[in-house]
Design an enzyme around this catalytic site. Sequence first.
Site, mmCIF file in Angstrom:
data_model
loop_
_atom_site.group_PDB
_atom_site.id
_atom_site.type_symbol
_atom_site.label_atom_id
_atom_site.label_comp_id
_atom_site.label_asym_id
_atom_site.label_seq_id
_atom_site.Cartn_x
_atom_site.Cartn_y
_atom_site.Cartn_z
ATOM 1 N N SER A 1 -5.743 11.399 -7.730
ATOM 2 C CA SER A 1 -6.480 10.164 -7.445
ATOM 3 C C SER A 1 -7.917 10.414 -6.986
ATOM 4 O O SER A 1 -8.742 10.857 -7.762
ATOM 5 C CB SER A 1 -5.693 9.354 -6.413
ATOM 6 O OG SER A 1 -6.270 8.088 -6.252
ATOM 7 N N ASP B 1 -12.013 5.316 -9.034
ATOM 8 C CA ASP B 1 -11.666 6.633 -8.484
ATOM 9 C C ASP B 1 -11.215 7.524 -9.653
ATOM 10 O O ASP B 1 -11.288 7.110 -10.820
ATOM 11 C CB ASP B 1 -10.603 6.515 -7.378
ATOM 12 C CG ASP B 1 -9.274 6.016 -7.900
ATOM 13 O OD1 ASP B 1 -9.256 5.329 -8.940
ATOM 14 O OD2 ASP B 1 -8.230 6.313 -7.276
ATOM 15 N N ASP C 1 -8.453 8.502 -11.053
ATOM 16 C CA ASP C 1 -7.431 8.073 -12.018
ATOM 17 C C ASP C 1 -7.553 6.591 -12.359
ATOM 18 O O ASP C 1 -6.663 6.034 -13.016
ATOM 19 C CB ASP C 1 -6.019 8.404 -11.503
ATOM 20 C CG ASP C 1 -5.653 7.630 -10.262
ATOM 21 O OD1 ASP C 1 -6.540 7.397 -9.413
ATOM 22 O OD2 ASP C 1 -4.473 7.241 -10.127
ATOM 23 N N ASP D 1 -7.150 3.760 -11.013
ATOM 24 C CA ASP D 1 -6.299 2.641 -10.589
ATOM 25 C C ASP D 1 -7.066 1.770 -9.602
ATOM 26 O O ASP D 1 -6.790 0.594 -9.447
ATOM 27 C CB ASP D 1 -4.941 3.096 -10.019
ATOM 28 C CG ASP D 1 -5.065 4.054 -8.855
ATOM 29 O OD1 ASP D 1 -6.169 4.599 -8.597
ATOM 30 O OD2 ASP D 1 -4.036 4.283 -8.183
HETATM 31 MG MG MG Z 1 -6.249 6.384 -7.543
#
Ligand code: MG
Length: 449
Positions: A95, A237, A239, A241
């Site tokens: 992340s 960020d 990844d 999400d």
């Molecule tokens: Mg993340």
Amino acid sequence: MTKMFGTNGVRGVVNQDMNVQKALQIGKAIGAVTPGVTAIATDTRYTCDMLKMAVSAGLMSVGCDVIDLGSLPTPALQYYVRTHSVVGGVMITASHNPPQFNGIKVIANDGTEASPQQEEAIEAKYDEEIAPVSWKDTGHTSRYVGAADDYVDAIVSKLDVEAIREANLTVVLDCTNGAAFYTSPLLLRKLGVRAITLNGNPQGEFPGHPSEPTEDNLQDLIKMVKATGASLGIAHDGDADRCVFVDGEGNYVPGDKTLAILARSIVKENGGGIVVTPVATSSVIDETVSSVGGKVVRTAVGSPKVARRMIDDGGIFGGEENGGLIFADHQFCRDGGMAIGRMLESIIKIGPLKEQVDSLVPFYTVKKKLVCPDDLKESVLNFLDENTANIRKDTTDGLKLIFTNGWVLARASGTEPIFRVYAESRDKAVAEELASKYEAMVDEYLSSF
Ligand code: MG
């Protein structure tokens, strides 16, 4: 039993506490707990291929087939899992953590993050000898390259594309050298939005800036928004999400304000509804949601808890103050792509982001953190509880003390030897005073050991 799973999967520094052996055994354990076809994807970290292959080998050794989706945002994997007949998914990502970290996150077959029960079952298996299947029953890996398009198309289908196209917007998009590269530029193109892209090359050491989308890390985005006169700055960020925004004048918009703005816009459009957020989120959300006839439900900290509560209570929107936003009409997980779409709609239908931020009731939040050994965390809470006898309390997560002019949340970190004290009030001086008072109480108690 080994306690591996933190708030967001298993993470560590690669080839120190996260290595091939561990990933292989986790793959086997996942396969033993949820046998069947598993989808796998990664963010853009250097170590993703190594860990993906180890987890995949573990899965195949216990008889599971693997579908490799390549590099993708976590919500794109989650969308794939929810819409295909697979038993679940595995995301290789750390992340927002620094590049030397990587991790393994398990996705349940409904596309949400694995429940604590599923994680406990995987951990229990991890500690056992997991017998491999016979050579002729081992699994295979196939590739699917369409998951980014599928995810983007699903988002586009939920949006008022015509209105977004007509607005003829220019935005600056910071992909953070992360997984957003695979979907967010494509999404903006399909919406007819001109995107000026920063860090739009997937590069696992995050050379542009650290992958956590904080104000400090997004200085280039802020400058670029000002220099180009764009309507909006967007950043993710590692990844993708999470999604955070910069307004058209180059001001970083804190996540609690984004949450409140989108909540207002979504509740208004639905003529009411439930918004779910953890106890730590600013009260600005309560003020904003109640002003348009909605209701706020609070949970313990962690996006899986918010997502599951939304499912249980029929919440229409939810999220955290760190830019993790969950849209019930798309999927029950943090969704960086959908956040872009809904923010564009909100700007077009309600007004510029700066105006919307300025219209929110101002609250001041002060955050303190103290070093606290794990074995003392519970006794700190008990001490505070005993010494705040006549104060109204909420114990959803840690201890929230509710006063007429503000609140204090005292909470132990689930992943680090840290104890946090947050205070909030409409009056800055009150917020500072509350934070200092309870920080001092915790500090005094800890120094008695
Ligand atoms: Mg993340």
